[in-house]
Design a protein around this motif. Structure first.
Motif, PDB file in Angstrom:
ATOM      1  N   SER A 100      -0.359  14.255  -0.683  1.00 49.18           N
ATOM      2  CA  SER A 100       0.974  13.705  -0.458  1.00 49.18           C
ATOM      3  C   SER A 100       2.044  14.548  -1.134  1.00 49.18           C
TER       4      SER A 100
ATOM      5  N   LYS B 198      -2.579   3.981   0.760  1.00 48.44           N
ATOM      6  CA  LYS B 198      -1.424   3.375   0.091  1.00 48.44           C
ATOM      7  C   LYS B 198      -1.821   2.785  -1.261  1.00 48.44           C
ATOM      8  N   SER B 199      -2.978   2.152  -1.298  1.00 45.96           N
ATOM      9  CA  SER B 199      -3.452   1.549  -2.543  1.00 45.96           C
ATOM     10  C   SER B 199      -3.705   2.611  -3.604  1.00 45.96           C
TER      11      SER B 199
ATOM     12  N   ARG C 216      -0.407   3.968  -4.850  1.00 50.78           N
ATOM     13  CA  ARG C 216       0.264   3.015  -5.744  1.00 50.78           C
ATOM     14  C   ARG C 216      -0.344   3.074  -7.142  1.00 50.78           C
TER      15      ARG C 216
ATOM     16  N   ARG D  24       9.317  10.132  -2.134  1.00 47.39           N
ATOM     17  CA  ARG D  24       8.235   9.939  -3.104  1.00 47.39           C
ATOM     18  C   ARG D  24       8.620  10.417  -4.498  1.00 47.39           C
TER      19      ARG D  24
ATOM     20  N   SER E 179       1.867  12.813   5.508  1.00 47.64           N
ATOM     21  CA  SER E 179       2.182  11.390   5.619  1.00 47.64           C
ATOM     22  C   SER E 179       0.938  10.573   5.276  1.00 47.64           C
ATOM     23  N   HIS E 180       1.141   9.268   5.042  1.00 42.10           N
ATOM     24  CA  HIS E 180       0.004   8.405   4.720  1.00 42.10           C
ATOM     25  C   HIS E 180      -1.039   8.411   5.842  1.00 42.10           C
TER      26      HIS E 180
END
Length: 201
Positions: free
Chosen positions: A161, A183-184, A187, A62, A167-168
């Protein structure tokens, strides 16, 4: 059913239990790391490696390193844990904080080597550990300032994170949101952070 009744019981009690469990886990890993320093027990190190190595790899990835390099740095960080366990002080930091700091310092060194032209260091460097600690504090301050500009839901997943190394899927479970939402949000957060840092540079 009375619609005024809160759902899910006492939220504060649930949060309190979760915090206690997190503290117990932190104390458990700190105790294992202290034990490793005293006994040099390979089984204790193996348990530390199994838990932290994949989390370090995800964390380093990351930070922008390719997966293969991230795995290499994560393994190097765990070797540092084995070699430097005697330097760990549970009164100053948790095992997790100490181990992730080792990994972050190795990332800084790796980036410095790969971008030597951008890092023209003086011939007489200060003590490497002091130098890394200062650079780490600068990076932490920049990251905190950048995160403060994000919407709360993005800042929350980024904190879990980046700072907690989750983790996700762990974040999704903790927040009770779909994996795709995690995740969105990440991002969007990273996109805004890149823009934020790009404007400063």
């Amino acid at each position: 059913m009375n619609n005024d009744e809160p759902l899910g019981g006492d939220v504060n009690a649930v949060l309190s239990i979760a915090e206690e469990r997190k503290k117990e886990m932190r104390d458990n890993w700190s105790a294992r790391l202290t034990s490793l320093a005293e006994t040099r027990d390979k089984a204790v190190f193996a348990s530390l490696f199994d838990y932290f190595a994949p989390r370090l790899k995800a964390y380093i990835t990351r930070l922008g390193m390719p997966p293969a390099t991230a795995e290499e740095v994560a393994q190097e960080a765990m070797l540092s844990v084995w070699r430097k366990a005697h330097m760990f002080n549970a009164e100053k930091a948790s095992a997790s904080t100490w181990i992730f700091t080792l990994a972050r310092n190795l990332c800084i060194d790796r980036m410095r080597r790969e971008k030597a032209v951008e890092y023209e260091l003086p011939e007489e460097e200060p003590d490497p550990e002091q130098r890394d600690q200062g650079e780490h504090l600068i990076l932490e301050e920049r990251m905190r300032d950048a995160i403060a500009t994000l919407p709360e839901n993005q800042a929350q997943v980024l904190h879990l994170s980046y700072y907690e190394g989750k983790s996700h899927s762990e974040i999704a479970d903790q927040l009770g949101i779909p994996l795709g939402s995690v995740k969105s949000r990440l991002r969007l957060a990273f996109s805004k952070l890149k823009a934020h840092w790009g404007e400063e540079e």
